[in-house]
Design a protein around this motif. Structure first.
Motif, PDB file in Angstrom:
ATOM      1  N   GLN A   3      38.356  59.678  42.982  1.00 17.31           N
ATOM      2  CA  GLN A   3      37.168  59.142  42.082  1.00 17.31           C
ATOM      3  C   GLN A   3      38.014  58.142  41.744  1.00 17.31           C
ATOM      4  O   GLN A   3      38.572  57.322  40.844  1.00 17.31           O
ATOM      5  CB  GLN A   3      36.897  59.501  41.084  1.00 17.31           C
ATOM      6  CG  GLN A   3      36.025  61.418  41.319  1.00 17.31           C
ATOM      7  CD  GLN A   3      34.928  61.338  42.401  1.00 17.31           C
ATOM      8  OE1 GLN A   3      34.309  59.631  42.164  1.00 17.31           O
ATOM      9  NE2 GLN A   3      34.851  62.028  42.724  1.00 17.31           N
ATOM     10  N   THR A   4      36.801  56.627  41.434  1.00 17.54           N
ATOM     11  CA  THR A   4      36.976  55.757  40.856  1.00 17.54           C
ATOM     12  C   THR A   4      37.389  55.964  39.320  1.00 17.54           C
ATOM     13  O   THR A   4      37.141  56.680  38.288  1.00 17.54           O
ATOM     14  CB  THR A   4      36.228  54.506  40.979  1.00 17.54           C
ATOM     15  OG1 THR A   4      35.896  54.110  42.069  1.00 17.54           O
ATOM     16  CG2 THR A   4      36.008  52.924  40.288  1.00 17.54           C
ATOM     17  N   ARG A   5      39.204  55.002  38.755  1.00 19.11           N
ATOM     18  CA  ARG A   5      38.919  55.570  37.225  1.00 19.11           C
ATOM     19  C   ARG A   5      38.591  54.421  36.557  1.00 19.11           C
ATOM     20  O   ARG A   5      38.906  53.317  37.402  1.00 19.11           O
ATOM     21  CB  ARG A   5      39.977  55.319  37.266  1.00 19.11           C
ATOM     22  CG  ARG A   5      40.656  57.268  37.843  1.00 19.11           C
ATOM     23  CD  ARG A   5      41.788  57.225  38.365  1.00 19.11           C
ATOM     24  NE  ARG A   5      42.821  56.984  36.689  1.00 19.11           N
ATOM     25  CZ  ARG A   5      44.335  56.570  36.762  1.00 19.11           C
ATOM     26  NH1 ARG A   5      45.031  56.941  38.402  1.00 19.11           N
ATOM     27  NH2 ARG A   5      44.967  56.439  35.747  1.00 19.11           N
ATOM     28  N   GLN A   6      37.997  54.089  35.489  1.00 16.49           N
ATOM     29  CA  GLN A   6      37.688  52.959  35.299  1.00 16.49           C
ATOM     30  C   GLN A   6      38.963  52.807  33.802  1.00 16.49           C
ATOM     31  O   GLN A   6      39.608  53.901  32.973  1.00 16.49           O
ATOM     32  CB  GLN A   6      36.942  53.647  33.232  1.00 16.49           C
ATOM     33  CG  GLN A   6      35.821  52.546  33.136  1.00 16.49           C
ATOM     34  CD  GLN A   6      35.267  51.503  33.811  1.00 16.49           C
ATOM     35  OE1 GLN A   6      34.930  52.154  34.871  1.00 16.49           O
ATOM     36  NE2 GLN A   6      34.988  50.246  34.406  1.00 16.49           N
ATOM     37  N   LEU A   7      40.070  51.543  33.960  1.00 17.92           N
ATOM     38  CA  LEU A   7      41.266  51.104  33.161  1.00 17.92           C
ATOM     39  C   LEU A   7      40.353  50.587  31.433  1.00 17.92           C
ATOM     40  O   LEU A   7      38.884  50.781  31.266  1.00 17.92           O
ATOM     41  CB  LEU A   7      42.216  50.701  34.088  1.00 17.92           C
ATOM     42  CG  LEU A   7      42.278  50.816  35.672  1.00 17.92           C
ATOM     43  CD1 LEU A   7      43.192  49.983  36.037  1.00 17.92           C
ATOM     44  CD2 LEU A   7      43.006  52.417  34.595  1.00 17.92           C
ATOM     45  N   ARG A  65      36.737  45.877  31.049  1.00 13.82           N
ATOM     46  CA  ARG A  65      35.894  46.183  32.438  1.00 13.82           C
ATOM     47  C   ARG A  65      36.847  46.009  33.601  1.00 13.82           C
ATOM     48  O   ARG A  65      36.486  45.604  34.450  1.00 13.82           O
ATOM     49  CB  ARG A  65      35.173  45.259  31.985  1.00 13.82           C
ATOM     50  CG  ARG A  65      33.982  44.783  31.169  1.00 13.82           C
ATOM     51  CD  ARG A  65      33.237  43.705  30.727  1.00 13.82           C
ATOM     52  NE  ARG A  65      32.781  43.159  32.043  1.00 13.82           N
ATOM     53  CZ  ARG A  65      32.164  42.783  31.734  1.00 13.82           C
ATOM     54  NH1 ARG A  65      31.077  41.734  30.734  1.00 13.82           N
ATOM     55  NH2 ARG A  65      31.330  42.218  33.024  1.00 13.82           N
ATOM     56  N   THR A  66      38.082  46.634  33.643  1.00 11.76           N
ATOM     57  CA  THR A  66      38.759  46.775  34.815  1.00 11.76           C
ATOM     58  C   THR A  66      38.860  48.279  35.078  1.00 11.76           C
ATOM     59  O   THR A  66      39.050  48.840  34.540  1.00 11.76           O
ATOM     60  CB  THR A  66      40.145  46.307  34.294  1.00 11.76           C
ATOM     61  OG1 THR A  66      40.166  44.914  34.232  1.00 11.76           O
ATOM     62  CG2 THR A  66      41.191  46.547  35.430  1.00 11.76           C
ATOM     63  N   GLU A  67      38.612  48.593  36.717  1.00 12.01           N
ATOM     64  CA  GLU A  67      38.809  49.858  37.123  1.00 12.01           C
ATOM     65  C   GLU A  67      39.761  49.753  38.776  1.00 12.01           C
ATOM     66  O   GLU A  67      39.863  48.697  39.445  1.00 12.01           O
ATOM     67  CB  GLU A  67      37.020  50.206  37.474  1.00 12.01           C
ATOM     68  CG  GLU A  67      36.814  49.309  38.407  1.00 12.01           C
ATOM     69  CD  GLU A  67      35.242  49.707  38.682  1.00 12.01           C
ATOM     70  OE1 GLU A  67      34.972  50.520  38.142  1.00 12.01           O
ATOM     71  OE2 GLU A  67      34.496  49.975  40.368  1.00 12.01           O
ATOM     72  N   GLN A 121      40.043  51.738  42.116  1.00  7.45           N
ATOM     73  CA  GLN A 121      39.289  52.237  43.439  1.00  7.45           C
ATOM     74  C   GLN A 121      40.450  52.601  43.917  1.00  7.45           C
ATOM     75  O   GLN A 121      41.624  52.637  44.524  1.00  7.45           O
ATOM     76  CB  GLN A 121      38.237  50.845  43.740  1.00  7.45           C
ATOM     77  CG  GLN A 121      37.292  50.511  42.796  1.00  7.45           C
ATOM     78  CD  GLN A 121      36.716  49.899  43.566  1.00  7.45           C
ATOM     79  OE1 GLN A 121      36.943  49.298  44.431  1.00  7.45           O
ATOM     80  NE2 GLN A 121      35.744  48.858  42.867  1.00  7.45           N
ATOM     81  N   VAL A 147      42.283  46.656  42.676  1.00  3.76           N
ATOM     82  CA  VAL A 147      42.440  47.108  40.938  1.00  3.76           C
ATOM     83  C   VAL A 147      40.842  46.350  40.841  1.00  3.76           C
ATOM     84  O   VAL A 147      40.800  44.506  41.300  1.00  3.76           O
ATOM     85  CB  VAL A 147      43.015  46.654  39.984  1.00  3.76           C
ATOM     86  CG1 VAL A 147      42.411  46.493  38.346  1.00  3.76           C
ATOM     87  CG2 VAL A 147      44.310  47.373  40.459  1.00  3.76           C
ATOM     88  N   SER A 189      38.127  43.818  38.326  1.00  2.00           N
ATOM     89  CA  SER A 189      38.140  43.154  37.009  1.00  2.00           C
ATOM     90  C   SER A 189      36.694  42.738  37.019  1.00  2.00           C
ATOM     91  O   SER A 189      36.616  41.631  37.757  1.00  2.00           O
ATOM     92  CB  SER A 189      39.352  42.644  36.697  1.00  2.00           C
ATOM     93  OG  SER A 189      40.644  43.159  36.362  1.00  2.00           O
ATOM     94  N   LYS A 190      36.011  42.882  35.724  1.00  5.74           N
ATOM     95  CA  LYS A 190      34.511  42.686  36.341  1.00  5.74           C
ATOM     96  C   LYS A 190      34.365  41.139  35.004  1.00  5.74           C
ATOM     97  O   LYS A 190      34.839  42.058  33.755  1.00  5.74           O
ATOM     98  CB  LYS A 190      33.748  43.710  36.435  1.00  5.74           C
ATOM     99  CG  LYS A 190      33.264  44.725  37.430  1.00  5.74           C
ATOM    100  CD  LYS A 190      32.323  45.530  37.465  1.00  5.74           C
ATOM    101  CE  LYS A 190      32.275  46.758  37.942  1.00  5.74           C
ATOM    102  NZ  LYS A 190      32.131  48.274  38.068  1.00  5.74           N
TER     103      LYS A 190
END
Ligand code: NAD
Length: 446
Positions: free
Chosen positions: A105-109, A112-114, A116, A443, A445-446
């Protein structure tokens, strides 16, 4: 001209069938088709992928006893063990797929960085003959869940069961997502050098080294599950009955043809006589024969070469002074009776090499430090086991292996990884960490 591989029943040499060897052009074509299939597969959600994989395994369950008897006949294991292997593989399909889905599963770091877990592309799975279904299965499932396509090259010793199980599974999945291609090590080499992105390999150390070298030019991702030379230490205050039972079962399981077979037993000299006597009594109860005979629990060696390898180690041990308590250094093909040898020294191949036969190889020690040193002297580090009471944890802490058993077999089961240390490999499968080996971490970042 088309080349074929013929498969034989190792108990009597009877021909069972044949499969076509994939030519280099066919390998390239199958990998290209797998690439196209992967493009569509990676677009669908992981939940949908897991559903399709589970449905495919449930579809295979309907094949009943046909798969266990083919596995038993082609590999030589008894029907009880063959049935467990097939049942285990069918259970693992949906179960492992669910576990892999959770791991990927994608993890929220922070912020706004996740993080995948993205597919790699096409994974080449190369598998051995000793657990011809289970070993390939364990690598194929996480690879598919992660959104990859898989090209499987099973062992040339057991192509029919691979075709029956994985060929059928492939028919229940999107076209070209899972492909089975056959051949010997040359086919394996060609697959490694083809346009795949990862090699997930289970087999010998020598083959693993060659695969690493070939994969280097394009830096392919690797999972390497290699050989072992597992030690067992029996301390003076161990429950000797349990230890003797485990030493025999661990050495003779799958006729000794198991990567985590107990290959070396070190027993405290103060309790050695009693322990050895029980080992002989228990090992004497095992029955040798072909897969379809009742009560058989030790089958034939997979091929004459393997028989010869075990016999030459026994022969050398005898010449160097080891004492045979059961069995002998003269046994004709294809069987090796349960053999118990004591007086093993660090110079003998029984100690330094993987034997892969139904042999309990015993050495005595005066101080437990000696046993730890000899246990760790191997280049391998797959599993290691210690039986004892006072100080058993301290002994276990010093053992160099990926999986340790204290008063029981190694390997945690459940959600634990199957993992080796030292030259038993790197990269592994099972567990959250294991499933993630089949994906590219990204990784965003949004
Ligand atoms: P092997 O290495 O001879 O063959 C394994 C597979 O690799 C076969 O499909 C073979 O055709 C292919 N192959 C061989 N050389 C190759 C090369 N250079 N390039 C590409 N492919 C190649 O091993 P085996 O005799 O089939 O299996 C026994 C070995 O496997 C033992 O050493 C055992 O300990 C190990 N094993 C390890 C595990 C584990 O989980 N660590 C599990 C089962 C078996």
């Amino acid at each position: 001209m088309t080349q074929m591989i013929t498969s034989f029943d190792p108990s009597n040499g009877q021909r069972l069938g044949e499969v076509e060897v994939a030519s280099p052009a066919q390998i390239a074509k199958k990998v290209a088709n797998a690439k196209l299939a992967q493009r569509a597969w990676r677009q669908i959600s992981m939940g949908e992928r897991v559903q399709q994989i589970s449905d495919a395994y449930h579809g295979l369950e309907r094949r009943g006893s046909e798969l266990p008897s083919l596995l038993a006949r082609e590999m030589g294991k008894d029907i009880g063990r063959a049935t467990s292997e097939i049942r285990g593989a069918l259970y693992m399909g949906p179960h492992y797929a669910e576990e892999a889905k959770r791991a990927l599963q994608t993890r929220q770091l922070h912020g706004r960085t996740e993080l995948q877990y993205r597919p790699l592309g096409v994974v080449g799975v190369i598998s051995p003959w000793n657990y011809p279904v289970m070993m390939a299965n364990n690598l194929i499932i996480p690879a598919l869940v992660a959104g990859n396509a898989v090209v499987l090259k099973p062992s040339e010793e057991t192509p029919l069961i691979a075709e029956a199980f994985f060929g059928e599974l492939a028919k229940r999945l999107p076209k070209d997502l899972l492909t089975v291609l056959h051949g010997d090590r040359d086919t394996g080499k060609a697959l490694v050098e083809s346009d795949i992105q990862m090699v997930a390999f289970t087999g010998s150390k020598a083959a693993g080294q060659d695969i690493m070298a070939r994969a280097a030019s394009s830096l392919k991702r690797l999972v390497m599950e290699l050989g072992g030379n597992d030690p067992m230490i029996v301390m003076a205050d161990a429950n000797l009955e349990q230890a003797a039972r485990f030493a025999v079962a661990g050495s003779l399981e799958n006729s000794g043809q198991m990567c985590t077979s107990i290959e070396r037993v070190y027993v405290d000299a103060r309790v050695a006589e009693k322990f050895e006597q029980r080992v002989v009594e228990i090992a004497s109860m095992y029955e040798v024969g072909p897969w379809d005979q009742p009560h058989v629990n030790v089958g034939p060696m997979i091929n004459p070469r393997q028989h010869q390898k075990v016999m030459s180690q026994l022969h050398q041990a005898q010449q160097m002074g080891a004492e045979f308590l059961l069995g002998s250094a003269e046994q004709s093909q294809p069987y090796i009776r349960p053999t118990v040898v004591r007086g093993i020294t660090p110079q003998m191949a029984l100690e330094t090499e993987e034997t892969f036969g139904p042999v309990v190889a015993i050495s005595r020690f005066e101080r437990v430090d000696e046993a730890i040193e000899r246990a760790n002297a191997s280049e391998y580090g797959l599993g290691a086991v210690v039986f004892g009471n006072q100080g058993v944890q301290q002994v276990a802490d010093q053992l160099e292996a990926g999986m340790i058993g204290i008063n029981q077999g190694q390997g945690g089961g459940g959600e634990a990884p199957w993992v080796g240390a030292k030259q038993s490999g790197f990269g592994f499968h099972g567990s959250i960490e294991g499933h993630r080996q089949f994906a590219q971490v990204r990784v965003v970042s949004k």
